[in-house]
Design a protein around this motif. Structure first.
Motif, short mmCIF file in Angstrom:
data_model
loop_
_atom_site.label_atom_id
_atom_site.label_comp_id
_atom_site.label_asym_id
_atom_site.label_seq_id
_atom_site.Cartn_x
_atom_site.Cartn_y
_atom_site.Cartn_z
N HIS A 1 44.98 61.43 113.56
CA HIS A 1 44.98 61.84 112.15
C HIS A 1 44.17 60.82 111.35
O HIS A 1 44.52 59.64 111.31
CB HIS A 1 46.42 61.94 111.63
N TRP A 2 43.11 61.31 110.71
CA TRP A 2 42.17 60.43 110.02
C TRP A 2 42.12 60.76 108.53
O TRP A 2 42.14 61.91 108.14
CB TRP A 2 40.77 60.55 110.63
N GLU A 3 42.04 59.70 107.73
CA GLU A 3 41.97 59.84 106.28
C GLU A 3 40.68 59.20 105.78
O GLU A 3 40.45 58.01 105.97
CB GLU A 3 43.18 59.17 105.62
N ARG A 4 39.85 59.99 105.13
CA ARG A 4 38.60 59.49 104.59
C ARG A 4 38.83 58.62 103.36
O ARG A 4 39.77 58.85 102.59
CB ARG A 4 37.68 60.65 104.22
N LEU A 5 37.94 57.66 103.15
CA LEU A 5 37.99 56.87 101.93
C LEU A 5 37.44 57.67 100.76
O LEU A 5 36.45 58.40 100.91
CB LEU A 5 37.16 55.59 102.09
N ASP A 6 38.08 57.52 99.61
CA ASP A 6 37.60 58.22 98.42
C ASP A 6 36.22 57.73 97.99
O ASP A 6 35.48 58.45 97.34
CB ASP A 6 38.59 58.02 97.26
N SER A 7 35.89 56.48 98.37
CA SER A 7 34.62 55.88 97.94
C SER A 7 33.45 56.22 98.86
O SER A 7 32.35 55.73 98.68
CB SER A 7 34.76 54.36 97.85
N LEU B 1 20.97 45.29 108.16
CA LEU B 1 22.22 44.54 108.16
C LEU B 1 22.90 44.69 106.82
O LEU B 1 22.26 44.61 105.76
CB LEU B 1 21.95 43.05 108.43
N ALA B 2 24.22 44.92 106.85
CA ALA B 2 25.04 44.91 105.65
C ALA B 2 26.24 44.01 105.90
O ALA B 2 26.68 43.83 107.04
CB ALA B 2 25.50 46.33 105.29
N VAL B 3 26.80 43.45 104.82
CA VAL B 3 27.88 42.47 104.91
C VAL B 3 29.01 42.89 103.98
O VAL B 3 28.78 43.40 102.88
CB VAL B 3 27.38 41.06 104.54
N SER B 4 30.27 42.66 104.43
CA SER B 4 31.43 43.05 103.64
C SER B 4 32.55 42.05 103.80
O SER B 4 32.69 41.41 104.85
CB SER B 4 31.91 44.45 104.08
N ASP B 5 33.39 41.96 102.77
CA ASP B 5 34.62 41.18 102.85
C ASP B 5 35.82 42.03 103.24
O ASP B 5 36.83 41.51 103.72
CB ASP B 5 34.92 40.51 101.50
N ASP B 6 35.73 43.36 103.02
CA ASP B 6 36.92 44.19 103.12
C ASP B 6 36.72 45.51 103.87
O ASP B 6 37.61 46.37 103.87
CB ASP B 6 37.45 44.50 101.72
N LEU B 7 35.58 45.71 104.49
CA LEU B 7 35.24 46.94 105.22
C LEU B 7 35.01 48.14 104.30
O LEU B 7 34.77 49.26 104.79
CB LEU B 7 36.32 47.30 106.25
N ILE B 8 35.05 47.93 103.01
CA ILE B 8 34.87 49.02 102.05
C ILE B 8 33.61 48.82 101.21
O ILE B 8 32.80 49.73 101.06
CB ILE B 8 36.10 49.15 101.13
N HIS B 9 33.45 47.62 100.68
CA HIS B 9 32.32 47.31 99.82
C HIS B 9 31.27 46.56 100.65
O HIS B 9 31.55 45.49 101.18
CB HIS B 9 32.77 46.48 98.62
N TRP B 10 30.07 47.12 100.73
CA TRP B 10 29.03 46.58 101.60
C TRP B 10 27.79 46.23 100.79
O TRP B 10 27.38 46.97 99.89
CB TRP B 10 28.65 47.60 102.68
N GLU B 11 27.21 45.08 101.11
CA GLU B 11 25.96 44.64 100.51
C GLU B 11 24.88 44.62 101.57
O GLU B 11 25.02 43.99 102.62
CB GLU B 11 26.13 43.25 99.90
N LYS B 12 23.79 45.33 101.31
CA LYS B 12 22.74 45.48 102.29
C LYS B 12 21.65 44.42 102.12
O LYS B 12 21.30 44.05 100.99
CB LYS B 12 22.10 46.86 102.17
#
Length: 339
Positions: free
Chosen positions: A211-217, A261-272
């Motif tokens: 059972h998978w739930e997509r992120l709203d973002s 390459l992209a980097v994140s602190d929280d697996l949600i917000h990514w900086e490319k």
């Protein structure tokens, strides 16, 4: 971000391209890989490095394993997801892309993890014959076989475009899975339904792999308006790096695919990163058209960045010409390695 890449993340650069295939299609008529190989995934098992990869024969993808002791010389071990003569949803072919690992740390040996005494693989399947034809869906396969050659596929997809948002209604592509905060995080790229479609990367979470739930973002990694990734952001490969998360992926601008390459602190917000970390090559190079579809492994002080190289088809390359290019798997490294 570009300054961060060249200073703080300097050890992630792999400027030394091997310049030759580590795996290529067999060219044998009727073989699963007669026309091409694609989509590497690297791990260590039973005292050997293993590469899961897909082969293309003009009809669809099928999945295989190869083994190596040095990450450069690879030997085919066997096919593990083959085409079936049935009415299953995945009977045209299966593209295995990720097996759940014991750790997602970049600097750890990538070994597999058992869940309920089984290894779990995620794959996707296209409904029509041809090269990535029709809107693909995502399924799981499992095995208790330590040779990793005999896999059992679940009867139905576990993740589908049918209940997705507009950006993913055209079908799903490669996915990877990491564990964090007692949840599985599945990263996947998908396309919209436009004729000149775009591909972007989203994430869904689960506690049970079913059972998978997509992120709203979603999508969490989006195409840029202009530049080298203005059309596709695709094929995520997510790894832990110190106190950060890294996503290796490829961007496409209607001319070339290149590794990013992209980097994140929280697996949600990514900086490319602003620029590709592995650009496509020049005329006549193995990757003169595309350098894409990453699999990244660290071993003995060297970072190995495997990818699918695509160049113009030329007589004598050894594969059947059912697509208009030569597609193989190669590697770039952080230190120079003699072929």
């Amino acid at each position: 971000m570009q300054n961060m890449l060249t200073t703080k993340f300097e050890e992630l650069q792999t400027p030394y391209k091997l310049g030759k295939p580590v795996l290529a299609g067999s060219g044998v008529a009727g073989a699963f890989d007669s026309a091409a190989v694609d989509c590497p995934f690297i791990f260590y098992h039973s005292d050997m490095f293993h590469m899961m990869y897909v082969g293309f024969d003009g009809t669809g993808y099928q999945t295989a394993l190869a083994t190596s002791t040095d990450l450069i010389h690879w030997k085919h071990k066997g096919t593990i997801l083959e085409r079936t003569a049935s009415d299953r949803w995945d009977n045209v072919g299966c593209a295995g892309t990720w097996i759940i690992k014991d750790t997602d740390n970049l600097f750890d040996v990538p070994v597999l993890k058992k869940i309920d005494n089984r290894y779990w693989m995620i794959y996707h399947s296209y409904p029509d014959t041809g090269y990535e034809a029709g809107p693909a869906e995502i399924g799981f396969a499992w095995t208790e076989d330590e040779t990793l050659l005999k896999w059992n596929r679940l009867d139905k997809p576990v993740f589908t475009w049918r209940d997705g948002a507009e950006w993913e209604r055209g079908g799903l592509y490669k996915s990877c899975i990491v564990e964090h905060d007692n949840r599985f995080h599945m990263f996947y790229n998908a396309k919209n339904c436009e004729e000149a479609w775009t591909e972007q990367i989203g994430v869904a979470t689960s506690r049970d792999l079913v059972h998978w739930e997509r992120l709203d973002s979603n999508p969490v990694v989006r195409i840029s308006e202009n530049g080298w990734d203005s059309r596709f952001n695709s094929d995520p490969c997510v790894l832990r790096y110190k106190d950060k998360w890294l996503m290796f992926y490829f961007g496409y601008d209607c001319q070339h695919s290149q590794e990013g390459l992209a980097v994140s602190d929280d697996l949600i917000h990514w900086e490319k990163a602003e620029s590709p970390i592995i650009p496509n090559g020049g005329p006549g190079d193995l990757d003169e058209i595309h350098a894409h579809k990453p699999a990244v492994v660290y071993h003995n002080g060297i970072l190995y960045h495997f990818y699918t190289a695509v160049g113009n088809y030329r007589e004598g390359v050894g594969t059947e010409k059912v697509i208009n290019d030569f597609r193989c798997i190669t590697v770039a490294t952080s230190k120079r390695i003699q072929p």
